[in-house]
Write an enzyme that holds these catalytic residues in place. Structure first.
Site, mmCIF file in Angstrom:
data_model
loop_
_atom_site.group_PDB
_atom_site.id
_atom_site.type_symbol
_atom_site.label_atom_id
_atom_site.label_comp_id
_atom_site.label_asym_id
_atom_site.label_seq_id
_atom_site.Cartn_x
_atom_site.Cartn_y
_atom_site.Cartn_z
ATOM 1 N N GLY A 38 -15.756 40.361 4.885
ATOM 2 C CA GLY A 38 -15.770 39.526 6.094
ATOM 3 C C GLY A 38 -16.634 40.088 7.198
ATOM 4 N N ASP A 40 -16.218 42.655 9.036
ATOM 5 C CA ASP A 40 -16.328 44.114 8.933
ATOM 6 C C ASP A 40 -17.556 44.482 8.086
ATOM 7 O OD1 ASP A 40 -15.685 46.772 9.068
ATOM 8 O OD2 ASP A 40 -13.816 46.629 7.933
ATOM 9 N N SER A 127 -8.068 38.632 12.509
ATOM 10 C CA SER A 127 -6.932 38.355 11.587
ATOM 11 C C SER A 127 -6.928 36.977 10.920
ATOM 12 C CB SER A 127 -5.567 38.554 12.271
ATOM 13 O OG SER A 127 -5.236 39.921 12.338
ATOM 14 N N GLY A 129 -9.183 35.549 8.965
ATOM 15 C CA GLY A 129 -9.907 35.421 7.698
ATOM 16 C C GLY A 129 -9.020 35.915 6.569
ATOM 17 N N TYR A 131 -6.934 38.172 6.482
ATOM 18 C CA TYR A 131 -5.568 38.515 6.890
ATOM 19 C C TYR A 131 -4.664 37.300 7.110
ATOM 20 C CZ TYR A 131 -6.491 43.547 7.250
ATOM 21 O OH TYR A 131 -6.769 44.864 6.973
HETATM 22 P P1 ADP Z 1 -9.459 39.680 9.085
HETATM 23 O O1 ADP Z 1 -9.311 40.627 7.924
HETATM 24 O O2 ADP Z 1 -9.080 40.311 10.405
HETATM 25 O O3 ADP Z 1 -8.798 38.363 8.844
HETATM 26 P P2 ADP Z 1 -12.118 38.628 8.417
HETATM 27 O O4 ADP Z 1 -13.408 39.343 8.550
HETATM 28 O O5 ADP Z 1 -11.659 38.288 7.026
HETATM 29 O O6 ADP Z 1 -11.048 39.505 9.231
HETATM 30 O O7 ADP Z 1 -12.173 37.289 9.256
HETATM 31 C C1 ADP Z 1 -12.106 37.217 10.646
HETATM 32 C C2 ADP Z 1 -12.955 36.078 11.134
HETATM 33 O O8 ADP Z 1 -14.312 36.498 11.194
HETATM 34 C C3 ADP Z 1 -12.962 34.838 10.228
HETATM 35 O O9 ADP Z 1 -12.810 33.702 11.068
HETATM 36 C C4 ADP Z 1 -14.342 34.865 9.596
HETATM 37 O O10 ADP Z 1 -14.810 33.554 9.331
HETATM 38 C C5 ADP Z 1 -15.153 35.484 10.714
HETATM 39 N N1 ADP Z 1 -16.460 36.064 10.354
HETATM 40 C C6 ADP Z 1 -16.914 36.528 9.183
HETATM 41 N N2 ADP Z 1 -18.176 36.986 9.300
HETATM 42 C C7 ADP Z 1 -18.536 36.797 10.605
HETATM 43 C C8 ADP Z 1 -19.714 37.040 11.390
HETATM 44 N N3 ADP Z 1 -20.811 37.583 10.859
HETATM 45 N N4 ADP Z 1 -19.691 36.701 12.707
HETATM 46 C C9 ADP Z 1 -18.592 36.168 13.269
HETATM 47 N N5 ADP Z 1 -17.466 35.919 12.594
HETATM 48 C C10 ADP Z 1 -17.432 36.225 11.283
#
Ligand code: ADP
Length: 184
Positions: A38, A40, A127, A129, A131
């Protein structure tokens, strides 16, 4: 959408957080601080290996980052000078203190930014995505925590960077419903 909360500009946009020019961006990290999928993964890819190196030093010092807390590294190759790594809760039905932990993730990120003298920062939707935190509920908690913080502190800008049109809409609706929020 763009508005003012006190003297701070609050914006909600649909973009990629890795491309933001705010002084800091916030990473939805995990407790290991060793990177993941995601947002991260995207931040570590775009910022290069120095971010992970710094995360490993923090791990050596304090053994990762507990849920709801936040740590800071430099931004490597990113436009943002800093990355604030915070850990949101894994949603497991709402009975495990998830709301408070999510609130703490935002609050501790804002506090860390303020203590560092950072003037502008971008948040992803923590959280919601992998999570699994319900987006509407998360949006209300995120925005109310920020609104609350901005009663006592000022930034140039706090920016929410949503990855999909749907998420952007959910956050915008949560903001326009703010007078009916019933969150403590
Ligand atoms: P978590 O594990 O905290 O749920 P995720 O990374 O899986 O974190 O998701 C958190 C949010 O970040 C989701 O809404 C996802 O769509 C979004 N996301 C993923 N990549 C990016 C990016 N490059 N820029 C902004 N948001 C993003």
């Amino acid at each position: 959408m763009e508005t003012k909360v006190g003297k701070t500009k609050l914006s909600l946009i649909r973009e990629d957080i890795t491309q933001q020019d705010t002084e800091a961006i916030v990473n939805a990290a995990n407790t290991t601080l060793l990177g993941g999928g995601g947002v991260d993964g995207a931040i570590h890819r775009a910022g290069g290996p120095s971010i992970l190196e710094e995360c490993k030093k923090i791990r050596a010092r304090q053994g990762g980052c507990p849920t709801g807390k936040a740590v800071i590294t430099r931004g490597g190759k990113l436009k943002a000078k800093y990355v604030i790594h915070t850990v949101g809760p894994i949603w497991s039905g709402g009975k495990r203190n998830e709301d408070t932990l999510l609130r703490n993730a935002y609050k501790n990120s804002l506090t860390l930014a303020k203590n560092k003298g950072i003037q502008s920062l971008s948040f992803p939707s923590i959280s919601t995505g992998a999570y699994g935190f319900p987006t509407e509920r998360a949006a209300r908690i995120a925005l109310s925590t920020i609104q609350d913080f901005l009663k006592r502190h000022t930034f140039e800008e706090v920016r929410f960077v949503l990855f999909s049109e749907r998420d952007l809409k959910t956050y915008e609706e949560a903001w326009s419903d703010r007078y009916s929020w019933n969150v403590s």
